[in-house]
Design an enzyme around this catalytic site. Structure first.
Site, PDB file in Angstrom:
ATOM      1  N   GLU A 118       0.850  -1.195   0.000  1.00  7.57           N
ATOM      2  CA  GLU A 118       0.000   0.000   0.000  1.00  7.57           C
ATOM      3  C   GLU A 118       0.878   1.234   0.000  1.00  7.57           C
ATOM      4  OE1 GLU A 118      -2.973  -0.148   3.062  1.00  7.57           O
ATOM      5  OE2 GLU A 118      -4.300  -1.351   1.814  1.00  7.57           O
ATOM      6  N   HIS A 237      -9.709  10.238   2.969  1.00  8.56           N
ATOM      7  CA  HIS A 237      -9.363   9.213   1.981  1.00  8.56           C
ATOM      8  C   HIS A 237      -9.580   9.808   0.602  1.00  8.56           C
ATOM      9  CE1 HIS A 237      -8.999   5.487  -0.165  1.00  8.56           C
ATOM     10  NE2 HIS A 237      -8.648   4.886   0.961  1.00  8.56           N
ATOM     11  N   ARG A 283      -1.405   9.874   1.523  1.00  9.29           N
ATOM     12  CA  ARG A 283      -2.838  10.116   1.358  1.00  9.29           C
ATOM     13  C   ARG A 283      -3.216  11.586   1.351  1.00  9.29           C
ATOM     14  NH1 ARG A 283      -6.064   5.599   4.845  1.00  9.29           N
ATOM     15  NH2 ARG A 283      -5.783   3.998   3.279  1.00  9.29           N
ATOM     16  N   HIS A 342     -12.064  10.161   6.797  1.00 12.77           N
ATOM     17  CA  HIS A 342     -11.863   8.715   6.826  1.00 12.77           C
ATOM     18  C   HIS A 342     -11.327   8.213   8.154  1.00 12.77           C
ATOM     19  CE1 HIS A 342     -11.116   4.799   5.161  1.00 12.77           C
ATOM     20  NE2 HIS A 342      -9.810   4.875   5.394  1.00 12.77           N
ATOM     21  N   ARG A 377      -1.762   9.093   9.232  1.00 16.38           N
ATOM     22  CA  ARG A 377      -1.667   7.655   9.466  1.00 16.38           C
ATOM     23  C   ARG A 377      -1.131   6.934   8.234  1.00 16.38           C
ATOM     24  NH1 ARG A 377      -6.156   3.250   8.596  1.00 16.38           N
ATOM     25  NH2 ARG A 377      -6.696   4.742   6.997  1.00 16.38           N
TER      26      ARG A 377
HETATM   27  C1  LIG Z   1     -14.243   2.115   4.760  1.00 17.25           C
HETATM   28  C2  LIG Z   1     -13.067   1.971   5.691  1.00 17.25           C
HETATM   29  C3  LIG Z   1     -11.972   1.186   5.319  1.00 17.25           C
HETATM   30  C4  LIG Z   1     -10.875   1.048   6.176  1.00 17.25           C
HETATM   31  N1  LIG Z   1      -9.845   0.217   5.828  1.00 17.25           N
HETATM   32  C5  LIG Z   1      -8.835  -0.004   6.710  1.00 17.25           C
HETATM   33  C6  LIG Z   1      -7.805  -0.948   6.434  1.00 17.25           C
HETATM   34  O1  LIG Z   1      -7.803  -1.605   5.418  1.00 17.25           O
HETATM   35  N2  LIG Z   1      -6.829  -1.103   7.359  1.00 17.25           N
HETATM   36  C7  LIG Z   1      -6.782  -0.408   8.528  1.00 17.25           C
HETATM   37  O2  LIG Z   1      -5.861  -0.603   9.330  1.00 17.25           O
HETATM   38  N3  LIG Z   1      -7.758   0.477   8.812  1.00 17.25           N
HETATM   39  C8  LIG Z   1      -8.781   0.686   7.949  1.00 17.25           C
HETATM   40  N4  LIG Z   1      -9.768   1.585   8.256  1.00 17.25           N
HETATM   41  C9  LIG Z   1      -9.757   2.208   9.578  1.00 17.25           C
HETATM   42  C10 LIG Z   1     -10.170   1.162  10.608  1.00 17.25           C
HETATM   43  O3  LIG Z   1     -11.230   0.384  10.077  1.00 17.25           O
HETATM   44  C11 LIG Z   1     -10.613   1.804  11.911  1.00 17.25           C
HETATM   45  O4  LIG Z   1      -9.667   2.722  12.354  1.00 17.25           O
HETATM   46  C12 LIG Z   1     -10.798   0.734  12.971  1.00 17.25           C
HETATM   47  O5  LIG Z   1     -11.669  -0.277  12.509  1.00 17.25           O
HETATM   48  C13 LIG Z   1     -11.347   1.326  14.243  1.00 17.25           C
HETATM   49  O6  LIG Z   1     -11.635   0.246  15.091  1.00 17.25           O
HETATM   50  P1  LIG Z   1     -12.201   0.539  16.533  1.00 17.25           P
HETATM   51  O7  LIG Z   1     -12.452  -0.806  17.122  1.00 17.25           O
HETATM   52  O8  LIG Z   1     -11.326   1.476  17.234  1.00 17.25           O
HETATM   53  O9  LIG Z   1     -13.592   1.312  16.273  1.00 17.25           O
HETATM   54  P2  LIG Z   1     -14.862   0.883  15.430  1.00 17.25           P
HETATM   55  O10 LIG Z   1     -14.648  -0.338  14.661  1.00 17.25           O
HETATM   56  O11 LIG Z   1     -15.315   2.094  14.690  1.00 17.25           O
HETATM   57  O12 LIG Z   1     -15.928   0.524  16.552  1.00 17.25           O
HETATM   58  C14 LIG Z   1     -16.490   1.508  17.380  1.00 17.25           C
HETATM   59  C15 LIG Z   1     -17.514   0.861  18.273  1.00 17.25           C
HETATM   60  O13 LIG Z   1     -17.959   1.816  19.246  1.00 17.25           O
HETATM   61  C16 LIG Z   1     -19.382   1.788  19.314  1.00 17.25           C
HETATM   62  N5  LIG Z   1     -19.818   3.100  19.790  1.00 17.25           N
HETATM   63  C17 LIG Z   1     -19.332   4.323  19.460  1.00 17.25           C
HETATM   64  N6  LIG Z   1     -19.973   5.283  20.150  1.00 17.25           N
HETATM   65  C18 LIG Z   1     -20.892   4.642  20.927  1.00 17.25           C
HETATM   66  C19 LIG Z   1     -21.859   5.079  21.873  1.00 17.25           C
HETATM   67  N7  LIG Z   1     -22.025   6.367  22.174  1.00 17.25           N
HETATM   68  N8  LIG Z   1     -22.632   4.136  22.482  1.00 17.25           N
HETATM   69  C20 LIG Z   1     -22.499   2.823  22.176  1.00 17.25           C
HETATM   70  N9  LIG Z   1     -21.582   2.343  21.310  1.00 17.25           N
HETATM   71  C21 LIG Z   1     -20.798   3.248  20.696  1.00 17.25           C
HETATM   72  C22 LIG Z   1     -19.821   1.439  17.897  1.00 17.25           C
HETATM   73  O14 LIG Z   1     -21.144   0.952  17.888  1.00 17.25           O
HETATM   74  C23 LIG Z   1     -18.777   0.389  17.560  1.00 17.25           C
HETATM   75  O15 LIG Z   1     -19.156  -0.846  18.127  1.00 17.25           O
HETATM   76  C24 LIG Z   1     -10.868   1.738   7.406  1.00 17.25           C
HETATM   77  C25 LIG Z   1     -11.946   2.529   7.762  1.00 17.25           C
HETATM   78  C26 LIG Z   1     -13.052   2.646   6.932  1.00 17.25           C
HETATM   79  C27 LIG Z   1     -14.205   3.494   7.347  1.00 17.25           C
END
Ligand SMILES: Cc1cc2nc3c(=O)[nH]c(=O)nc-3n(C[C@H](O)[C@H](O)[C@H](O)COP(=O)(O)OP(=O)(O)OC[C@H]3O[C@@H](n4cnc5c(N)ncnc54)[C@H](O)[C@@H]3O)c2cc1C
Length: 522
Positions: A118, A237, A283, A342, A377
């Site tokens: 990437e 993004h 990016r 993003h 990032r």
């Molecule tokens: C389309 C897309 C593609 C991506 N591709 C990549 C990739 O290929 N590689 C990579 O490293 N990163 C990628 N990223 C970034 C990566 O996906 C995220 O940074 C990562 O998944 C975040 O994980 P997390 O567990 O911290 O939060 P999230 O997966 O966003 O989970 C957050 C959780 O908190 C809960 N929540 C939030 N606020 C509340 C509230 N007030 N009450 C109850 N629940 C709440 C939500 O319901 C959810 O369960 C991508 C992001 C996107 C959007």
């Protein structure tokens, strides 16, 4: 705040069922964990939408030092080198954990992990699944394993709104569930609370994030007095698929890694004039180049027809599906693309054990700012950060926090209310706190945040979102330079002395009047 019921959690209470939250819970086992989320574990947050994969130095000729160096280069002088080193060093072990849990990473003939490339990575080091389904598959496996783990309780259908502080320590979390006559406010008390609540992309009108990613965890922590780090750094993004959907589907960076090119509606490959790495430039540079094309009236496209062509549907099924829904065949037609909010580099300031500045609160995943990403990032480092700090926070909590006697497991009704961010706020964030910022625009954004807050009364969910928006805009107003994801058209140069931002919500509130005073004095 008076709760309708109080639940005593035995061990950790984790807000968020994305990859960071679920992995923390699994790493805590057999120490007890209650995972609270709005949406269903396994399909929750940005995690389930991640397409590219996870970075780890696993290939021949690659090493963690090179991964750390690439991370520092992308971060534009603001990464914490010790954090970048520890994440890169621990990455292979965390991929090993996922393999042991049954995550089906793609393999080459002969069985070795297939490693993709990437932008801004100097080696092939991205593990992926079925081309672009990494997030969906990892989330599915983690949720299945969490469901089968007796020490983990998964609760969906709760909307967290405020931290409870007792004797100067974070002691619980208020959450709403149900609507109408079913509506209840529950206080979850726990000896350790972990925020894994994701990013804030959905505070922007144009975003790739699910609508639940609206900075509420960051806002709750900030309202309770936590120090927030680097909130002005938002990554856009470059290639969200521009077909009018909210959120905008993503055309993964891996497509450019495979040779897809960016063109405008005149057929010009404009990145050749912008950066030596053309489409594989960092990016922020690619996103700003697209933004400038669009501001100048051009339309922008990702052309995969030569580089990928007929194998598109098989190799990138998620992107193919999003294009097909909009009547585009990416094998033969360029995909219309635009930049979209993003990823949030900033977040709740947290240390190498995931501890925030508030006693009793840990933060992991995208809602945290560990110092890994700096001003920008490196692709595929964010899922990794959630895994590395999820494991570290779990180790810290199980070693230092004594479990208690727990009681009660609430059941959530099918439906619950969770207010959306007002359109006026999202529009202001995209227009004024987006790819190109200046003092007038950021001051206007802060005035709009004030108006939205006043109009919303004391609704806590809204105050969480406005707190996150305020911190982002105020820190951007205070940063008189351009660096990484933060570009000021009135301060286009990079300051020779890099400096991270650490601020509280009270600091953010004081910034607009201070800047105004300074301007009046000049
Ligand atoms: C389309 C897309 C593609 C991506 N591709 C990549 C990739 O290929 N590689 C990579 O490293 N990163 C990628 N990223 C970034 C990566 O996906 C995220 O940074 C990562 O998944 C975040 O994980 P997390 O567990 O911290 O939060 P999230 O997966 O966003 O989970 C957050 C959780 O908190 C809960 N929540 C939030 N606020 C509340 C509230 N007030 N009450 C109850 N629940 C709440 C939500 O319901 C959810 O369960 C991508 C992001 C996107 C959007």
């Amino acid at each position: 705040m008076a709760a309708d019921s109080i639940i005593e959690c035995k061990g950790a209470l984790i807000l968020g069922a994305g990859i960071a939250g679920l992995f923390t819970a699994l790493k805590l086992a057999p120490y007890s964990a209650t995972v609270l989320a709005g949406t269903r574990p396994g399909m929750s947050g940005s995690s389930a939408w991640a397409q590219g994969g996870i970075a780890a130095a696993l290939g021949e000729g690659d090493n963690w030092q090179s991964h750390a160096e690439d991370t520092l280069a992308a971060g534009a002088g603001l990464c914490d080198p010790a954090i970048a080193a520890l994440v890169a060093r621990e990455a292979p072990e965390r991929i090993g954990d996922l393999l042991n849990l049954g995550v089906p990473f793609d393999r080459r003939d002969g069985g070795k992990l297939a490693l993709g490339r990437e932008a801004a990575h100097s080696h092939n080091r991205i593990v992926h699944i079925a081309g672009d389904r990494a997030g969906a598959e990892i989330s599915r496996v983690l949720a299945e394993r969490a469901l089968a783990t007796p020490s983990i309780t998964l609760l969906e259908g709760f909307h967290a709104i405020e931290l409870a502080i007792e004797n100067g320590r974070v002691a619980g979390l208020f959450a709403r569930t149900g609507i109408g006559r079913d509506a209840r406010l529950v206080l979850f008390r726990a000896p350790a609370i972990v925020f894994a609540s994701g990013g804030l992309g959905a505070l922007y009108a144009v975003t790739t994030n699910p609508l639940e990613s609206r900075g509420e965890g960051l806002g709750m922590a900030a309202r309770a007095g936590a120090i927030i780090a680097d909130p002005e750094f938002v990554q856009f993004h470059p290639t969200a698929i521009a077909v009018g959907r909210d959120p905008a589907p993503l055309a993964t960076e891996a497509l450019r890694g495979e040779g897809a090119i960016l063109i405008n509606d005149l057929g010009e490959r404009f990145m050749l004039d912008v950066h030596k790495d053309a489409e594989l430039a960092p990016r922020d540079i690619v996103a700003r180049a697209l933004h400038r094309q669009r501001v100048s009236g051009r339309k922008t496209f990702l052309d995969c027809t030569q580089a990928i062509g007929a194998s598109f549907a098989q190799r990138f099924p998620t992107v193919y599906g999003a294009c097909a829904e909009a009547g585009i065949d990416p094998a033969t037609q360029p995909i219309p693309v635009a930049p979209a909010a993003h990823y949030h580099m900033g977040g709740i300031a947290s240390d190498e054990r995931g501890r925030s500045s508030l006693n009793g609160l840990w933060a992991v995943g995208e809602c945290a700012a560990t110092g890994l990403h700096g001003a920008n990032r490196l692709a595929s480092n964010s899922l990794l950060e959630g895994l590395v700090f999820g494991a570290r926070a779990a180790e810290d909590i199980s070693a230092t926090v004594a479990p208690r006697l727990g009681h009660g497991t609430p059941s959530a009704p099918e439906r619950f209310a969770s207010p959306a961010p007002p359109h006026v706020l999202r529009e202001a964030m995209t227009r004024l706190v987006g790819l190109e910022r200046d003092e007038a625009g950021l001051s206007e954004a802060l005035a709009i945040v004030d108006q939205v807050e006043r109009a919303g009364g004391h609704e806590p969910a809204l105050l969480n979102m406005t707190a996150a928006a305020r911190l982002t805009a105020a820190a951007a107003l205070q940063r008189h330079e351009s660096r990484g994801g933060h570009y000021r058209s009135d301060f286009p140069d990079t300051d020779p002395a890099p400096r991270r931002t650490f601020m509280t919500l009270a600091d953010a509130r004081a910034i607009a009047p201070a800047v105004r005073k300074l301007r009046e004095a000049v």
